[in-house]
Enzyme design. Structure first.
Site, mmCIF file in Angstrom:
data_model
loop_
_atom_site.group_PDB
_atom_site.id
_atom_site.type_symbol
_atom_site.label_atom_id
_atom_site.label_comp_id
_atom_site.label_asym_id
_atom_site.label_seq_id
_atom_site.Cartn_x
_atom_site.Cartn_y
_atom_site.Cartn_z
ATOM 1 N N ASP A 46 7.159 5.749 -5.441
ATOM 2 C CA ASP A 46 7.867 6.856 -6.103
ATOM 3 C C ASP A 46 7.490 8.197 -5.437
ATOM 4 O OD1 ASP A 46 9.373 8.191 -7.998
ATOM 5 O OD2 ASP A 46 8.013 7.821 -9.677
ATOM 6 N N ILE B 107 9.610 1.886 2.918
ATOM 7 C CA ILE B 107 11.012 1.887 2.465
ATOM 8 C C ILE B 107 11.704 3.241 2.714
ATOM 9 C CG2 ILE B 107 10.687 2.570 0.029
ATOM 10 C CD1 ILE B 107 12.613 0.195 -0.662
ATOM 11 N N SER C 125 6.841 -2.948 -9.690
ATOM 12 C CA SER C 125 5.762 -3.280 -10.653
ATOM 13 C C SER C 125 4.504 -3.902 -10.048
ATOM 14 C CB SER C 125 6.261 -4.215 -11.780
ATOM 15 O OG SER C 125 7.050 -3.498 -12.700
HETATM 16 N N1 AR6 Z 1 7.449 1.599 0.918
HETATM 17 C C1 AR6 Z 1 7.531 0.379 0.352
HETATM 18 N N2 AR6 Z 1 6.704 -0.053 -0.618
HETATM 19 C C2 AR6 Z 1 5.735 0.795 -1.016
HETATM 20 C C3 AR6 Z 1 5.574 2.097 -0.477
HETATM 21 C C4 AR6 Z 1 6.485 2.505 0.545
HETATM 22 N N3 AR6 Z 1 6.437 3.698 1.112
HETATM 23 N N4 AR6 Z 1 4.501 2.684 -1.097
HETATM 24 C C5 AR6 Z 1 4.008 1.784 -1.974
HETATM 25 N N5 AR6 Z 1 4.737 0.644 -1.926
HETATM 26 P P1 AR6 Z 1 3.929 1.264 -7.124
HETATM 27 P P2 AR6 Z 1 4.817 0.177 -9.712
HETATM 28 C C6 AR6 Z 1 4.577 -0.619 -2.679
HETATM 29 O O1 AR6 Z 1 2.577 1.516 -7.617
HETATM 30 O O2 AR6 Z 1 3.767 -0.874 -9.668
HETATM 31 C C7 AR6 Z 1 4.286 5.258 -9.714
HETATM 32 O O3 AR6 Z 1 3.307 6.251 -9.892
HETATM 33 C C8 AR6 Z 1 3.215 -0.943 -3.246
HETATM 34 O O4 AR6 Z 1 2.373 -1.499 -2.245
HETATM 35 O O5 AR6 Z 1 4.580 2.255 -6.244
HETATM 36 O O6 AR6 Z 1 6.217 -0.226 -10.101
HETATM 37 C C9 AR6 Z 1 5.507 5.463 -10.601
HETATM 38 O O7 AR6 Z 1 5.772 6.819 -10.851
HETATM 39 C C10 AR6 Z 1 3.575 -1.978 -4.308
HETATM 40 O O8 AR6 Z 1 3.683 -3.273 -3.737
HETATM 41 O O9 AR6 Z 1 4.976 1.014 -8.339
HETATM 42 C C11 AR6 Z 1 5.119 4.729 -11.853
HETATM 43 O O10 AR6 Z 1 4.345 5.539 -12.714
HETATM 44 C C12 AR6 Z 1 4.983 -1.545 -4.757
HETATM 45 O O11 AR6 Z 1 5.412 -0.559 -3.803
HETATM 46 C C13 AR6 Z 1 4.290 3.574 -11.354
HETATM 47 O O12 AR6 Z 1 3.732 4.009 -10.107
HETATM 48 C C14 AR6 Z 1 5.035 -0.940 -6.145
HETATM 49 O O13 AR6 Z 1 3.879 -0.132 -6.371
HETATM 50 C C15 AR6 Z 1 5.122 2.355 -11.090
HETATM 51 O O14 AR6 Z 1 4.296 1.289 -10.727
#
Ligand code: AR6
Length: 163
Positions: free
Chosen positions: A34, A11, A117
């Site tokens: 994030d 993203i 999430s």
């Molecule tokens: N582009 C698109 N999607 C992504 C990317 C990227 N570069 N990197 C990961 N994903 P998560 P959450 C996807 O864990 O579950 C953080 O530490 C990943 O594969 O990023 O909402 C925050 O600070 C998954 O499908 O977010 C919070 O503490 C999706 O993004 C916590 O994680 C969400 O995974 C939030 O957890």
């Protein structure tokens, strides 16, 4: 042209007006998407987030995108999955609704969402993608000024769930 698109990718590379961040309530960064957004945007993003002072689960806040191709970042906080009995579905729907509402208020026409999430917060992918689609379709049907919403999936598993 369809207003909703699903793609596999990173993203932080999306050339849309706004990307949405799956943040935590501190808004001070973390892992997953994030961490990737903060790394790509640069340290100015953390400064702007710190000044906001946090965000409740289901709510959304907007900042600039700094070094990202996107002009803005909308930070929303998804629910942690606890088995579905603690209002997780409604809170996840709120993330999409409040992000889209904030985009509309800022005159933003194109935005991209990650699968909020479904990583560290362990929300089941099929259930999360259904909520993402239904909430977004409902909002777009009432707010035609938003031109395009892209769901960007980072893993093939999430991508297939969304398709
Ligand atoms: N582009 C698109 N999607 C992504 C990317 C990227 N570069 N990197 C990961 N994903 P998560 P959450 C996807 O864990 O579950 C953080 O530490 C990943 O594969 O990023 O909402 C925050 O600070 C998954 O499908 O977010 C919070 O503490 C999706 O993004 C916590 O994680 C969400 O995974 C939030 O957890």
């Amino acid at each position: 042209m369809p207003k909703i698109e699903v793609k596999l990718g990173d993203i932080t590379k999306e050339r849309v007006e706004t990307i949405v961040n799956a943040a935590n309530t501190s808004l001070l960064g973390g892992g997953g998407v994030d961490g990737a957004i903060h790394r790509a945007a640069g340290p100015e993003l953390l400064k702007e987030c710190r000044a906001i002072g946090g965000c409740k689960t289901g709510q959304a806040e907007i900042t600039h995108g700094f070094n990202l191709p996107a002009k803005y970042v909308i930070h929303t906080v998804g629910p942690i999955w606890h088995g579905g009995t603690r209002g997780e579905d409604a809170l996840l729907a709120d993330c999409y609704k409040n992000s889209l509402k904030l985009a509309k208020e800022h005159g933003i026409k194109t935005l991209a969402f990650p699968a909020i999430s479904t990583g560290a917060y362990r929300f089941p992918i099929d259930r999360a993608s259904r909520i993402a689609r239904l909430t977004t379709q409902d909002f777009l049907s009432k707010n035609p000024e938003i031109e395009k919403v892209t769901f960007v999936c980072f893993s093939r598993e999430v991508y297939e769930g969304y398709l």
